[in-house]
Design a protein around this motif. Sequence first.
Motif, PDB file in Angstrom:
ATOM      1  N   VAL A 110       0.852  -1.179   0.000  1.00  0.00           N
ATOM      2  CA  VAL A 110       0.000   0.000   0.000  1.00  0.00           C
ATOM      3  C   VAL A 110       0.893   1.236   0.000  1.00  0.00           C
ATOM      4  N   THR A 111       0.624   2.168  -0.904  1.00  0.00           N
ATOM      5  CA  THR A 111       1.429   3.388  -0.970  1.00  0.00           C
ATOM      6  C   THR A 111       0.686   4.600  -0.438  1.00  0.00           C
ATOM      7  N   ALA A 112      -0.638   4.645  -0.579  1.00  0.00           N
ATOM      8  CA  ALA A 112      -1.393   5.810  -0.127  1.00  0.00           C
ATOM      9  C   ALA A 112      -2.860   5.449   0.021  1.00  0.00           C
ATOM     10  N   ALA A 113      -3.559   6.258   0.821  1.00  0.00           N
ATOM     11  CA  ALA A 113      -5.009   6.117   0.961  1.00  0.00           C
ATOM     12  C   ALA A 113      -5.586   7.508   1.163  1.00  0.00           C
ATOM     13  N   ARG A 114      -6.715   7.757   0.507  1.00  0.00           N
ATOM     14  CA  ARG A 114      -7.361   9.059   0.678  1.00  0.00           C
ATOM     15  C   ARG A 114      -8.873   8.883   0.558  1.00  0.00           C
ATOM     16  N   LEU A 115      -9.581   9.758   1.238  1.00  0.00           N
ATOM     17  CA  LEU A 115     -11.033   9.751   1.239  1.00  0.00           C
ATOM     18  C   LEU A 115     -11.511  11.020   0.554  1.00  0.00           C
ATOM     19  N   GLU A 116     -12.232  10.876  -0.551  1.00  0.00           N
ATOM     20  CA  GLU A 116     -12.752  12.049  -1.251  1.00  0.00           C
ATOM     21  C   GLU A 116     -14.094  11.727  -1.891  1.00  0.00           C
ATOM     22  N   ASN A 117     -15.026  12.633  -1.690  1.00  0.00           N
ATOM     23  CA  ASN A 117     -16.367  12.517  -2.280  1.00  0.00           C
ATOM     24  C   ASN A 117     -17.049  11.184  -1.963  1.00  0.00           C
ATOM     25  N   GLY A 118     -16.885  10.685  -0.753  1.00  0.00           N
ATOM     26  CA  GLY A 118     -17.534   9.441  -0.353  1.00  0.00           C
ATOM     27  C   GLY A 118     -16.863   8.175  -0.846  1.00  0.00           C
ATOM     28  N   LEU A 119     -15.703   8.309  -1.487  1.00  0.00           N
ATOM     29  CA  LEU A 119     -14.950   7.144  -1.954  1.00  0.00           C
ATOM     30  C   LEU A 119     -13.618   7.064  -1.228  1.00  0.00           C
ATOM     31  N   LEU A 120     -13.284   5.891  -0.751  1.00  0.00           N
ATOM     32  CA  LEU A 120     -11.971   5.644  -0.158  1.00  0.00           C
ATOM     33  C   LEU A 120     -11.102   5.029  -1.241  1.00  0.00           C
ATOM     34  N   HIS A 121     -10.019   5.720  -1.604  1.00  0.00           N
ATOM     35  CA  HIS A 121      -9.085   5.232  -2.624  1.00  0.00           C
ATOM     36  C   HIS A 121      -7.831   4.722  -1.922  1.00  0.00           C
ATOM     37  N   VAL A 122      -7.465   3.482  -2.188  1.00  0.00           N
ATOM     38  CA  VAL A 122      -6.252   2.882  -1.639  1.00  0.00           C
ATOM     39  C   VAL A 122      -5.359   2.538  -2.826  1.00  0.00           C
ATOM     40  N   ASP A 123      -4.189   3.185  -2.883  1.00  0.00           N
ATOM     41  CA  ASP A 123      -3.251   2.962  -3.980  1.00  0.00           C
ATOM     42  C   ASP A 123      -2.257   1.874  -3.600  1.00  0.00           C
ATOM     43  N   LEU A 124      -2.006   0.975  -4.541  1.00  0.00           N
ATOM     44  CA  LEU A 124      -1.105  -0.154  -4.339  1.00  0.00           C
ATOM     45  C   LEU A 124      -0.060  -0.150  -5.439  1.00  0.00           C
ATOM     46  N   VAL A 125       1.112  -0.673  -5.127  1.00  0.00           N
ATOM     47  CA  VAL A 125       2.163  -0.798  -6.129  1.00  0.00           C
ATOM     48  C   VAL A 125       2.841  -2.149  -5.948  1.00  0.00           C
ATOM     49  N   ARG A 126       3.210  -2.741  -7.073  1.00  0.00           N
ATOM     50  CA  ARG A 126       3.929  -4.028  -7.043  1.00  0.00           C
ATOM     51  C   ARG A 126       5.387  -3.743  -7.371  1.00  0.00           C
ATOM     52  N   GLU A 127       6.249  -3.946  -6.391  1.00  0.00           N
ATOM     53  CA  GLU A 127       7.686  -3.716  -6.542  1.00  0.00           C
ATOM     54  C   GLU A 127       8.415  -5.036  -6.346  1.00  0.00           C
ATOM     55  N   VAL A 128       8.818  -5.624  -7.446  1.00  0.00           N
ATOM     56  CA  VAL A 128       9.537  -6.890  -7.388  1.00  0.00           C
ATOM     57  C   VAL A 128      11.005  -6.592  -7.135  1.00  0.00           C
ATOM     58  N   PRO A 129      11.620  -7.228  -6.120  1.00  0.00           N
ATOM     59  CA  PRO A 129      13.043  -6.997  -5.859  1.00  0.00           C
ATOM     60  C   PRO A 129      13.901  -7.415  -7.059  1.00  0.00           C
ATOM     61  N   GLU A 130      15.039  -6.753  -7.217  1.00  0.00           N
ATOM     62  CA  GLU A 130      15.947  -7.052  -8.338  1.00  0.00           C
ATOM     63  C   GLU A 130      16.296  -8.530  -8.397  1.00  0.00           C
ATOM     64  N   ALA A 131      16.496  -9.137  -7.234  1.00  0.00           N
ATOM     65  CA  ALA A 131      16.880 -10.546  -7.198  1.00  0.00           C
ATOM     66  C   ALA A 131      15.772 -11.453  -7.739  1.00  0.00           C
ATOM     67  N   ARG A 132      14.526 -10.986  -7.744  1.00  0.00           N
ATOM     68  CA  ARG A 132      13.395 -11.786  -8.201  1.00  0.00           C
ATOM     69  C   ARG A 132      12.970 -11.491  -9.635  1.00  0.00           C
ATOM     70  N   LYS A 133      13.559 -10.475 -10.256  1.00  0.00           N
ATOM     71  CA  LYS A 133      13.189 -10.125 -11.627  1.00  0.00           C
ATOM     72  C   LYS A 133      13.791 -11.130 -12.604  1.00  0.00           C
ATOM     73  N   PRO A 134      13.148 -11.317 -13.748  1.00  0.00           N
ATOM     74  CA  PRO A 134      13.679 -12.254 -14.742  1.00  0.00           C
ATOM     75  C   PRO A 134      15.052 -11.800 -15.246  1.00  0.00           C
ATOM     76  N   ARG A 135      15.900 -12.743 -15.513  1.00  0.00           N
ATOM     77  CA  ARG A 135      17.221 -12.425 -16.045  1.00  0.00           C
ATOM     78  C   ARG A 135      17.571 -13.438 -17.126  1.00  0.00           C
ATOM     79  N   VAL A 136      18.422 -13.038 -18.045  1.00  0.00           N
ATOM     80  CA  VAL A 136      18.845 -13.905 -19.146  1.00  0.00           C
ATOM     81  C   VAL A 136      20.026 -14.736 -18.669  1.00  0.00           C
ATOM     82  N   ILE A 137      19.953 -16.018 -18.892  1.00  0.00           N
ATOM     83  CA  ILE A 137      21.023 -16.940 -18.514  1.00  0.00           C
ATOM     84  C   ILE A 137      21.793 -17.289 -19.776  1.00  0.00           C
TER      85      ILE A 137
END
Length: 152
Positions: A110-137
């Motif tokens: 979760v990166t942020a949350a805000r309440l506006e106009n009766g809606l709760l917005h929760v922002d999410l981000v997917r951050e894959v660590p460098e060690a888990r990213k695909p690599r060419v062998i």
Amino acid sequence: MRSYDLAPLYRSTVGFDRLFSLMDQVAGFEQSAPSYPPYNIEKTGENAYRISLAVAGFTEADLTIEAEPNSLIIRGDKATGAPRDGAYLFQGIASRQFERRFQLADYVSVTAARLENGLLHVDLVREVPEARKPRVIPISAPAGQAVEHLAA
């Protein structure tokens, strides 16, 4: 309820047993899931998402957002304030308490949350660590074969 057999997928996948278990849980959970409050899930970028819940009548003090590993829990508990001067002739705006749970994939936070106009917005981000990213062998050949191939 229709049941799906995922056994054929086990033959061609490695390490996805947890994913298949989650799919089985979700399939059973959705049938009894509450429908309040309604929500949207949208993709706002390549690795960014937003969950929007309709929480009309709730304030920031009435809402709790809790992030746990691989899950997000949003609770709403309307504080009982002073009684109103008038009586309701019709009350169509729900003000009951709720708890909404979302299963998050690995490395989603979760990166942020805000309440506006009766809606709760929760922002999410997917951050894959460098060690888990695909690599060419690179594929290497024995030293003697590589020299012969270049000479030919």
